[in-house]
Design an enzyme around this catalytic site. Sequence first.
Site, PDB file in Angstrom:
ATOM      1  N   CYS A   1      46.060 -16.664  25.714  1.00 22.09           N
ATOM      2  CA  CYS A   1      45.720 -16.662  26.936  1.00 22.09           C
ATOM      3  C   CYS A   1      46.359 -17.895  27.579  1.00 22.09           C
ATOM      4  O   CYS A   1      47.189 -17.673  28.879  1.00 22.09           O
ATOM      5  CB  CYS A   1      44.242 -16.559  27.542  1.00 22.09           C
ATOM      6  SG  CYS A   1      43.374 -18.217  27.113  1.00 22.09           S
TER       7      CYS A   1
ATOM      8  N   HIS B   1      38.683 -18.859  28.901  1.00 17.26           N
ATOM      9  CA  HIS B   1      39.984 -18.132  29.100  1.00 17.26           C
ATOM     10  C   HIS B   1      40.539 -18.601  30.204  1.00 17.26           C
ATOM     11  O   HIS B   1      40.326 -18.908  31.268  1.00 17.26           O
ATOM     12  CB  HIS B   1      39.398 -16.575  29.646  1.00 17.26           C
ATOM     13  CG  HIS B   1      40.362 -15.555  29.896  1.00 17.26           C
ATOM     14  ND1 HIS B   1      41.760 -15.606  29.039  1.00 17.26           N
ATOM     15  CD2 HIS B   1      40.605 -14.578  30.716  1.00 17.26           C
ATOM     16  CE1 HIS B   1      42.458 -14.502  29.530  1.00 17.26           C
ATOM     17  NE2 HIS B   1      42.061 -14.039  30.765  1.00 17.26           N
TER      18      HIS B   1
ATOM     19  N   TYR C   1      38.679 -18.385  19.606  1.00 15.34           N
ATOM     20  CA  TYR C   1      38.273 -18.917  20.918  1.00 15.34           C
ATOM     21  C   TYR C   1      37.764 -17.681  21.752  1.00 15.34           C
ATOM     22  O   TYR C   1      37.116 -17.748  22.739  1.00 15.34           O
ATOM     23  CB  TYR C   1      39.499 -19.694  21.655  1.00 15.34           C
ATOM     24  CG  TYR C   1      40.502 -18.862  22.208  1.00 15.34           C
ATOM     25  CD1 TYR C   1      40.347 -18.696  23.591  1.00 15.34           C
ATOM     26  CD2 TYR C   1      41.709 -18.290  21.644  1.00 15.34           C
ATOM     27  CE1 TYR C   1      41.245 -17.833  24.416  1.00 15.34           C
ATOM     28  CE2 TYR C   1      42.522 -17.834  22.059  1.00 15.34           C
ATOM     29  CZ  TYR C   1      42.233 -17.463  23.585  1.00 15.34           C
ATOM     30  OH  TYR C   1      43.656 -16.693  24.414  1.00 15.34           O
TER      31      TYR C   1
END
Length: 732
Positions: A315, A374, A561
């Site tokens: 991300c 995120h 994550y």
Amino acid sequence: MSETSRIAFGGRRAVPPNNSNAAEDDLPTLEPQGVVPRGVNLQEFLNVTSVHLFKERWDTNKVDHHTDKYENNKLIVRRGQSFYIQIDFNRPYDPRRDLFRVEYVIGRYPQENKGTYIPVPIVSELQSGKWGAKIVMREDRSVRLSVQSSPECIVGKFRMYVAVWTPYGVIRTSRNPETDTYILFNPWCEDDAVYLDNEKEREEYVLNDIGVIFYGEVNDIKTRSWSYGQFEDGILDTCLYVMDRAQMDLSGRGNPIKVSRVGSAMVNAKDDEGVLVGSWDNIYAYGVPPSAWTGSVDILLEYQSSENPVRYGQCWVFAGVFNTFLRCLGIPARIVTNYFSAHDNDANLQMDIFLEEDGNVNSKLTKDSVWNYHCWNEAWMTRPDLPVGFGGWQAVDSTPQENSDGMYRCGPASVQAIKHGHVCFQFDAPFVFAEVNSDLIYITAKKDGTHVVENVDATHIGKLIVTKQIGGDGMMDITDTYKFQEGQEEERLALETALMYGAKKPLNTEGVMKSRSKVDMDFEVENAVLGKDLRLTITFRNNSHNHYTITAYLSANITFYTGVSKAEFKKETFDVMLEPLSFKKEAVLIQAGEYMGQLLEQASLHFFVTARINETRDVLAKQKSTVLTIPKLIIKVRGAQVVGSDMIVTVEFTNPLKETLRNVWIHLDGPGITRPMRKMFREIRPNSTVQWEEVCRPWVSGPRKLIASMSSDSLRHVYGELDVQIQRRPSM
């Protein structure tokens, strides 16, 4: 037979689609009107001998348009703002009998009504919002013009011509790449859709080529610098190439809503051969691990040169590259990080975590995942397609998560609309709303098939939303731009509005909800260093006058994550006796040997504790993550830190682990100081130190940053950075 006549248009359009900035057709140098009489030589009329664009870095065009940082020798201007050009003729220009105009053309099939062919009229006064050219100086055979573009003009690389009218036709200059002109979005122009009225914000969100990305987890926030490099050689052309690869119609490239939506699809390669391939499985064969990238430049240049997607991204890499794309084109942009970000697979605004009757997590039923963090982007623009008040920052996300109108993309979604629950407004507002507003619901799946809601945590998701502060490397909390404070009347109203506008209604948990337990449970994880043991302390507090016995279950997992578990490395069950109105602490030791063998990319450990009160059958559940502290790279410089002078940069790393690191790659980057480079070390033994020296010659003055990363087979996410002040070259 001409190429045009070979293309089948299916009876629906007269001209083929104009969707490539790179493709071009030359305009004719001569357009005769009727037959030219014998003996008439059109070259005897007014003729252009040369065109000057004042395109050096120090020229007023680039300085006034804030484009002097681009490593590009063409003219780069911003739309809606005037710039200067000079035309030299074969004789003095006489306005009473000579007629000429400047023309700008983009793409292969230029049409005036599509904005791809722009004839610029010579006017006595420039009018705001319109194309025009005003003569500001006539000297001998030269004419200097102030040219103003429309603030709604297409953004891209235009070809420029000068056309002269004669009684027998039009004479036009021939194609000259030296006069090509890039036109960009203009946050300094009040009439532009991306206008930003604060100079410090423009400097940060358009002109800053180095950023900070926040990651880790909410109680242990980590930072890393990222080189956006939007001014580096070749990056502007690559950003235009990205839109060409998307086959985006040129007529839509002046609209920041469309450009940012196309960008969010094209930065990932999921369904359109875009820039970056995502990978979350810890296997990065035939590519670069996401944690090794130090910036966007290598990624974008490799994409254009290879014409294939680059491997690999996660991300923050998608967000870093997308930020470069937006800033390079002139759209103000920033990266935001949402801690505890919900990936709600069924978009019902609740993250359902199913438990077995013994308190263990049921991984088959649990489909939703909570990401530790995120990263996505925000782009600044007006939204004339929405009601008044929903312009400003728009959430755009290029990480491929969910399908939107047939492609993996997300946004632009108005942040203001998300805050107030107006999820009916395009694009993808319900998904972003769920990322920051979902409830965490613990449900026991009983053996008889019934589901009992054990606990609802309304504050876990979207715990903290941050971005880099303006003019510094610190953190700016922007949570309140996305949501009202938990428990406020406005917050409930926003949720009800979102439900009214079609966000799926959650299960009715009224009545199904168990009454609040008389026992509270919480736990703390001490700060953990990679390769060292750590301790986890669970506290039980009895608020009643009863004796209780508790059976507790600890599950410790290595997680991505994204909240997805890779492996359970420890599980432990223990019993606790609780006296009335008392509390008890239980300590669990996690040994380094238990987690080191299976560690992932970001060294993230996830702990899940469930406890059943045997007397009441109540279930308590709590989960927390911790990110291990990883050793850093050390960067040193010696020598004069002056533009054009050599300085020596040293990158140093000491292996603190008890194992040998193999296939070690160190990456070094520094916008304006060095091009991105990397070096491989076959192995680094325990407690050994490696050094890498490079000679760099800075070409940009002012505050700069050197950024380094290291990745190996068993250790990644190792970073280092150094702030340096580069002095101007002393004038002789």
